[in-house]
Design a protein around this motif. Structure first.
Motif, mmCIF file in Angstrom:
data_model
loop_
_atom_site.group_PDB
_atom_site.id
_atom_site.type_symbol
_atom_site.label_atom_id
_atom_site.label_comp_id
_atom_site.label_asym_id
_atom_site.label_seq_id
_atom_site.Cartn_x
_atom_site.Cartn_y
_atom_site.Cartn_z
ATOM 1 N N LYS A 1 0.815 -1.215 0.000
ATOM 2 C CA LYS A 1 0.000 0.000 0.000
ATOM 3 C C LYS A 1 0.850 1.267 0.000
ATOM 4 N N THR B 1 -5.864 -7.064 -5.791
ATOM 5 C CA THR B 1 -5.480 -5.700 -6.138
ATOM 6 C C THR B 1 -6.512 -4.732 -5.580
ATOM 7 N N ASN B 2 -6.279 -3.447 -5.771
ATOM 8 C CA ASN B 2 -7.335 -2.466 -5.550
ATOM 9 C C ASN B 2 -8.519 -2.800 -6.462
ATOM 10 N N SER C 1 -0.343 -5.245 -9.293
ATOM 11 C CA SER C 1 -1.165 -4.648 -8.250
ATOM 12 C C SER C 1 -0.922 -3.138 -8.163
ATOM 13 N N THR C 2 0.341 -2.738 -8.305
ATOM 14 C CA THR C 2 0.687 -1.322 -8.272
ATOM 15 C C THR C 2 0.082 -0.594 -9.470
ATOM 16 N N LYS D 1 0.999 6.558 -6.988
ATOM 17 C CA LYS D 1 -0.175 7.374 -7.273
ATOM 18 C C LYS D 1 0.194 8.855 -7.275
ATOM 19 N N SER E 1 -3.528 0.031 -8.950
ATOM 20 C CA SER E 1 -3.792 1.021 -7.892
ATOM 21 C C SER E 1 -3.793 2.449 -8.411
ATOM 22 N N TYR F 1 8.772 2.636 -10.479
ATOM 23 C CA TYR F 1 8.431 1.464 -9.655
ATOM 24 C C TYR F 1 9.676 0.880 -8.981
ATOM 25 N N HIS G 1 2.035 1.782 -3.497
ATOM 26 C CA HIS G 1 0.901 2.253 -4.298
ATOM 27 C C HIS G 1 0.705 3.760 -4.114
#
Length: 280
Positions: free
Chosen positions: A6, A131-132, A243-244, A13, A247, A36, A9
């Motif tokens: 998180k 994931t989100n 997953s990132t 973001k 997000s 990343y 992420h």
């Protein structure tokens, strides 16, 4: 199951918003991997090998989200995968399954690496991550008869037509509502009749409205948490990277880029027809 990374992420973001606010979306895509790996726990050796394998995505016919046309993977999810492959330099193979039950078995046996999670996850262990939320989840109740349906529990008097083993099917069964289940959306649409009370995703209703559902009355609609992807965590870099990516994406930016040539006048008379070249 849980959403991991998180903090990463959040960092990604912030970068994305900064780029977007300065009209540099393309620059963000080009620099996605640099951002990343510079902010993750992985080192230079990890970066050299992260995309050595081809990863496998599994799906069940589930339009407007997932299907194949002329050996190309199409639907809203294809837009996620197309862009992810572009920014990550990762190859993805697609496998179709006839039912959600078969899809879940393929995930558990590690035959595939990830899928859209529009089903219950109680049978999955901690070798998977979520994931989100990637897709909004709104549902509708439809019928050609004017039943007094004020909420979901009003369906207890009836049998609801659903996609078997779907999240909607699970919600109804938990509330003691009897369901008539079909393997996928295509089979469901082939079998509805004058007496059917249909409970489906609202986006599906919009998609099939013109060809199949315009004579059905919308009796009730509601919403719940959206659908995430479920990802096999055996390759932690891939799971974290995907997953990132999810997000930072906004579903509203891609939800009408169906990548299919089927028309639905409920939505538009000119749907985009770009086909995604992912090998099936």
């Amino acid at each position: 199951l849980e959403i991991k990374d998180k903090t990463l992420h959040s960092i990604m973001k912030k970068y994305y918003i900064t780029y977007k606010n300065n009209y540099l979306d393309n620059n963000y895509s080009k620099n996605f991997l640099d951002i990343y790996f510079n902010n993750s726990e992985y080192n230079a050796a990890d970066r050299l090998n992260y995309n050595a394998s081809t990863y496998t995505y599994g799906y069940v016919v589930n339009m407007p989200y997932e299907n194949s046309e002329n050996k190309a993977f199409v639907g809203i999810i294809s837009n996620y995968l197309k862009e992810f492959m572009s920014v990550s330099n990762i190859e993805i193979k697609i496998i179709k399954y006839e039912s959600i039950s078969e899809l879940k078995k393929a995930l558990i046996s590690k035959e595939i690496d990830f899928a859209l999670c529009n089903f219950d996850v109680k049978s999955f262990d901690d070798t998977f991550i979520l994931t989100n939320k990637a897709v909004d989840f709104e549902y509708v109740v439809l019928s050609k008869n004017h039943y007094n349906i004020r909420n979901i529990t009003s369906l207890k008097k009836y049998k609801a037509t659903v996609v078997n083993d779907s999240y909607i099917d699970n919600i109804l069964k938990e509330k003691g509502i009897e369901t008539i289940g079909y393997k996928n959306t295509d089979e469901l649409m082939r079998n509805i009749n004058e007496d059917s009370i249909i409970v489906i995703d609202k986006s599906m209703y919009k998609y099939y409205y013109n060809e199949k559902l315009k004579n059905y009355e919308l009796l009730f609609e509601g919403k719940n948490e959206g659908y995430p992807f479920i990802v096999n965590d055996k390759n932690k870099i891939f799971a974290s990277l995907f997953s990132t990516y999810i997000s930072i994406k906004n579903y509203k930016d891609i939800n009408y880029l169906y990548n299919t040539n089927m028309r639905s006048t409920y939505i538009s008379n000119n749907l985009i027809t770009l086909l995604l070249g992912i090998t099936l």
